[in-house]
Scaffold this motif. Structure first.
Motif: not given
Ligand code: NAD
Length: 300
Positions: A19, A76, A101
């Motif tokens: 994000g 979430h 997500s």
């Molecule tokens: P992450 O855990 O790094 O980030 C998620 C964020 O959401 C965190 O900052 C957390 O504090 C926040 N959060 C949680 N609950 C919340 C709420 N109720 N309100 C507001 N904020 C809240 O995860 P990420 O790696 O950024 O992945 C996010 C999504 O994208 C996941 O579904 C993941 O499967 C998908 N994704 C990740 C990748 C990757 O390489 N990291 C690649 C493609 C897709």
């Protein structure tokens, strides 16, 4: 930004690994971003890049063209949509919510119907390309939902990705993403097996990787995760926990549709093993440590 991509305003919720980079690219493209995360430090970090600080999902969405969520898992996203300070009660001015997500397609269809009932459009728009793709605004974005909503979100997608495809109705974006994830998971496992065999055979692993990348066994995973596997570097990127969540979603979908996926089932149990050994917060390359344990040899 394209000539005709007018600057707009996005309420962005979820400022983690993916994000925060997506927000930076929206800002670079000239959009205003109202950013919210439960972690205050994540909001503060983006405020220094020019995002407006928001204190709840409702606050992030206030007056925006659309709200984007980039959160770990289905509960979430549901909390942000249905919660007290959530988007169902306080939608963005443009009445459009885009979840980027990776979550359950069943939950997507339910949310899309609940939101449509009060005149709010919903798109499921999961992404592929990892943190590097997010940073380089080079994500592949697979989108399910109404064509009209897809068209309205286009200028924002173009700030974050390069391959942007409308793949069908609500839930179709997630269905495509689940196919993407099963390929990634099985591919990571295949690379782990090749490295384990090569190591036991006394082959130089860097040389092996170089040779394989020049032939038909080449893959994104071998290219990007191979070096970390070989070096024994488990530091996070795409976390083991998140991939396990995705593989379970794949198996859930396959179960509901009576599709046998034996290779996915096998790799899922290896991710369970990795998590049981405390690797949940490590990057996916840490799946190689399962092979360290099975073979009694260590990487690095
Ligand atoms: P992450 O855990 O790094 O980030 C998620 C964020 O959401 C965190 O900052 C957390 O504090 C926040 N959060 C949680 N609950 C919340 C709420 N109720 N309100 C507001 N904020 C809240 O995860 P990420 O790696 O950024 O992945 C996010 C999504 O994208 C996941 O579904 C993941 O499967 C998908 N994704 C990740 C990748 C990757 O390489 N990291 C690649 C493609 C897709």
């Amino acid at each position: 930004m394209r000539e005709n991509d007018k600057a707009g305003c996005v309420g962005f919720i979820g400022l983690g690994t993916m994000g925060r980079e997506m927000v930076r690219n929206l800002l670079k493209a000239g959009h205003a971003v109202q950013a919210y995360d439960v972690r205050a430090e994540a909001v503060a970090e983006l405020a220094s890049d020019g995002a407006v600080t928001a204190t709840s999902p409702a606050d992030a969405a206030r007056g925006a063209d659309l709200a984007i969520t980039m959160l770990p898992d289905t509960p979430h996203v549901e909390a942000v949509v249905y919660g007290e300070q959530g988007l169902l009660k306080a939608p963005p001015a443009g009445r459009l919510i885009v979840d980027m997500s990776t979550i359950s397609p069943v939950a997507v269809r339910r949310m899309a119907a609940d939101l449509a009932a009060v005149g709010i459009a919903f798109l499921d728009a999961p992404v592929s390309g990892g943190p590097v793709g997010a940073k380089n605004a080079a994500l592949s974005i697979m989108v399910g939902g109404e064509a009209e909503a897809f068209a309205r979100a286009g200028r924002f997608f173009r700030a974050m990705g390069t391959t942007i495809t409308h793949v069908g109705n609500a839930g179709a974006g997630q269905a495509v993403k689940l196919c993407n994830q099963l390929i990634c998971g099985i591919n990571i496992q295949a690379i782990c097996e090749a490295l384990a065999l090569a190591r036991a055979s006394g082959v130089d692993l860097e040389q092996l990787r170089h040779v394989l990348l020049g032939g038909s066994a080449a893959s994104w995973m071998l290219d990007r995760l191979g070096p970390q596997m070989i070096a024994g570097d488990a530091s996070a990127g795409f976390r083991i926990d998140l991939m396990l969540k995705d593989l379970r979603l794949v198996l859930e979908q396959a179960g509901a549709l009576d599709v046998p996926l034996p290779a996915t089932a096998l790799v899922t149990s290896q991710y369970v093993e990795a998590r049981a050994h405390g690797e949940g917060a490590n990057g996916n390359q840490a799946l190689f440590r399962v092979y360290d344990r099975m073979t009694g040899r260590a990487a690095g």
